[in-house]
Design a protein around this motif. Structure first.
Motif, PDB file in Angstrom:
ATOM      1  N   ARG A   7      39.365  44.600  48.633  1.00 21.72           N
ATOM      2  CA  ARG A   7      40.173  45.614  48.645  1.00 21.72           C
ATOM      3  C   ARG A   7      40.494  46.329  47.487  1.00 21.72           C
ATOM      4  O   ARG A   7      40.407  45.833  46.291  1.00 21.72           O
ATOM      5  CB  ARG A   7      41.540  44.960  49.423  1.00 21.72           C
ATOM      6  CG  ARG A   7      42.506  44.091  48.655  1.00 21.72           C
ATOM      7  CD  ARG A   7      43.542  43.658  49.396  1.00 21.72           C
ATOM      8  NE  ARG A   7      44.355  42.681  48.701  1.00 21.72           N
ATOM      9  CZ  ARG A   7      45.495  42.963  48.261  1.00 21.72           C
ATOM     10  NH1 ARG A   7      46.054  44.413  48.236  1.00 21.72           N
ATOM     11  NH2 ARG A   7      46.367  42.196  47.568  1.00 21.72           N
ATOM     12  N   VAL A   8      40.577  47.504  47.641  1.00 22.53           N
ATOM     13  CA  VAL A   8      41.023  48.503  46.447  1.00 22.53           C
ATOM     14  C   VAL A   8      42.466  48.344  46.238  1.00 22.53           C
ATOM     15  O   VAL A   8      43.162  48.583  47.155  1.00 22.53           O
ATOM     16  CB  VAL A   8      40.463  49.964  46.791  1.00 22.53           C
ATOM     17  CG1 VAL A   8      41.134  50.677  45.903  1.00 22.53           C
ATOM     18  CG2 VAL A   8      39.194  50.105  46.993  1.00 22.53           C
ATOM     19  N   THR A   9      42.751  47.793  44.971  1.00 19.77           N
ATOM     20  CA  THR A   9      44.382  47.952  44.681  1.00 19.77           C
ATOM     21  C   THR A   9      44.731  48.962  43.906  1.00 19.77           C
ATOM     22  O   THR A   9      46.241  49.101  43.457  1.00 19.77           O
ATOM     23  CB  THR A   9      44.485  46.507  43.975  1.00 19.77           C
ATOM     24  OG1 THR A   9      43.735  46.320  42.692  1.00 19.77           O
ATOM     25  CG2 THR A   9      44.070  45.261  44.854  1.00 19.77           C
ATOM     26  N   LYS A  10      43.917  49.691  43.051  1.00 23.36           N
ATOM     27  CA  LYS A  10      44.342  51.007  42.497  1.00 23.36           C
ATOM     28  C   LYS A  10      43.301  51.887  42.475  1.00 23.36           C
ATOM     29  O   LYS A  10      41.994  51.612  42.369  1.00 23.36           O
ATOM     30  CB  LYS A  10      44.903  50.448  41.187  1.00 23.36           C
ATOM     31  CG  LYS A  10      45.234  51.632  40.261  1.00 23.36           C
ATOM     32  CD  LYS A  10      45.672  50.898  39.023  1.00 23.36           C
ATOM     33  CE  LYS A  10      46.308  52.320  38.182  1.00 23.36           C
ATOM     34  NZ  LYS A  10      46.739  51.733  36.762  1.00 23.36           N
ATOM     35  N   SER A  11      43.530  53.017  42.520  1.00 16.42           N
ATOM     36  CA  SER A  11      42.624  54.254  42.522  1.00 16.42           C
ATOM     37  C   SER A  11      43.006  55.297  41.616  1.00 16.42           C
ATOM     38  O   SER A  11      44.081  55.870  41.682  1.00 16.42           O
ATOM     39  CB  SER A  11      42.047  54.749  43.958  1.00 16.42           C
ATOM     40  OG  SER A  11      41.346  55.810  43.758  1.00 16.42           O
ATOM     41  N   CYS A  12      42.242  55.861  40.505  1.00 20.21           N
ATOM     42  CA  CYS A  12      42.765  56.664  39.648  1.00 20.21           C
ATOM     43  C   CYS A  12      41.447  57.468  39.269  1.00 20.21           C
ATOM     44  O   CYS A  12      40.571  56.930  38.654  1.00 20.21           O
ATOM     45  CB  CYS A  12      43.640  56.324  38.445  1.00 20.21           C
ATOM     46  SG  CYS A  12      44.080  57.341  37.214  1.00 20.21           S
ATOM     47  N   HIS A  13      41.603  59.046  39.290  1.00 22.13           N
ATOM     48  CA  HIS A  13      40.343  59.701  38.667  1.00 22.13           C
ATOM     49  C   HIS A  13      40.880  60.681  37.667  1.00 22.13           C
ATOM     50  O   HIS A  13      41.851  61.217  37.572  1.00 22.13           O
ATOM     51  CB  HIS A  13      39.677  60.233  39.976  1.00 22.13           C
ATOM     52  CG  HIS A  13      39.348  59.454  40.998  1.00 22.13           C
ATOM     53  ND1 HIS A  13      38.232  58.577  40.937  1.00 22.13           N
ATOM     54  CD2 HIS A  13      39.965  59.185  42.211  1.00 22.13           C
ATOM     55  CE1 HIS A  13      38.274  57.812  42.047  1.00 22.13           C
ATOM     56  NE2 HIS A  13      39.073  58.220  42.967  1.00 22.13           N
TER      57      HIS A  13
END
Length: 251
Positions: A52-58
């Motif tokens: 599972r994705v626990t953090k997303s930052c772009h």
């Protein structure tokens, strides 16, 4: 403290394909939602075993690009003189400080050793573990019986340490000349041989460990675990050493 030896900054140009990859990543992230909960160092296993994705930052690709290089001298924390000992230096604080100075918020940092008898790795910096590292590494590649190392092992010899047979090729002879040694002069050749250490095991261990590490940077912070540190492993010391640090990304 670490000494900054050299630095350079270049203009970074991102090719269109990179932009399309970032846009694709944004779309993929959106499908997962915006879950930003922190992941514990020792979390309870998820029953369905689905990542599972626990953090997303772009990164904001309209921000100013950064490509900066720093050359830093790392003083040894151990007492001299050099004795072919294995020691560990923590570079984490130094890299964090230069990262802040660079102004980079998103991207990656590459750290490279500039020596053939040192290595870089990411792991826990703990004194007793450092002793275990030394013991284990020397069991993998014990020092030559001709070495000055305390752990020199009887009946162990390496071709590299046959100093009186070197240089044994035109290529190696040319490298000696390029590094300032007039080995065509018998006196200078003997001087070169006299200063060459019996350290083949250090070279071999450096190859096993690797000479560089790349760490992602998000929101101005390196993405490393709670107990992880960037470690410079001196395999032929203790000596002051030099590393190169390059930042590539955006403000």
């Amino acid at each position: 403290p670490p000494i900054l030896i050299a630095t350079s900054t270049s203009i970074l140009v991102w090719i269109p394909s990179i932009l399309s990859l970032i846009q694709s990543a944004d779309a993929a992230s959106a499908s997962f939602g915006n879950h930003h909960a922190p992941l514990a160092a020792f979390s309870t296993p998820v029953s369905n075993n689905v990542p599972r994705v626990t953090k997303s930052c772009h990164a904001n690709i309209s921000s100013k690009p950064i490509c900066s290089y720093y050359e830093v001298q790392i003083p040894t924390s151990q007492d001299g003189p050099p004795r072919q000992a294995i020691s560990v230096e923590d570079l984490t604080t130094t890299v964090k400080s230069i990262l802040k100075e660079s102004g980079m918020k998103h991207g990656s940092v590459n750290v490279i050793s500039r020596h053939t008898t040192t290595a870089l790795t990411i792991n826990e910096r703990e004194n007793r573990l450092a002793k275990d590292m030394s013991t284990y590494f020397l069991s993998l590649a014990p020092p030559d019986e001709r070495s000055s190392a305390e752990a020199a092992q009887k009946d162990t010899q390496y071709f590299h340490n046959d100093i009186d047979e070197r240089p044994d090729s035109a290529e190696e002879a040319q490298r000696c000349r390029e590094n300032g040694w007039d080995i065509d002069d018998p006196v200078e050749l003997q001087k070169w041989r006299d200063q060459e250490p019996i350290n083949a095991h250090s070279h071999l261990l450096s190859m096993l460990l690797g000479s560089s590490e790349t760490i992602p940077v998000v929101d101005g912070e390196m993405v490393i675990g709670q107990w992880q540190s960037i470690l410079l492993v001196d395999l032929d010391g203790p000596r002051d050493r030099t590393v190169g640090i390059q930042f590539i990304g955006y403000e």
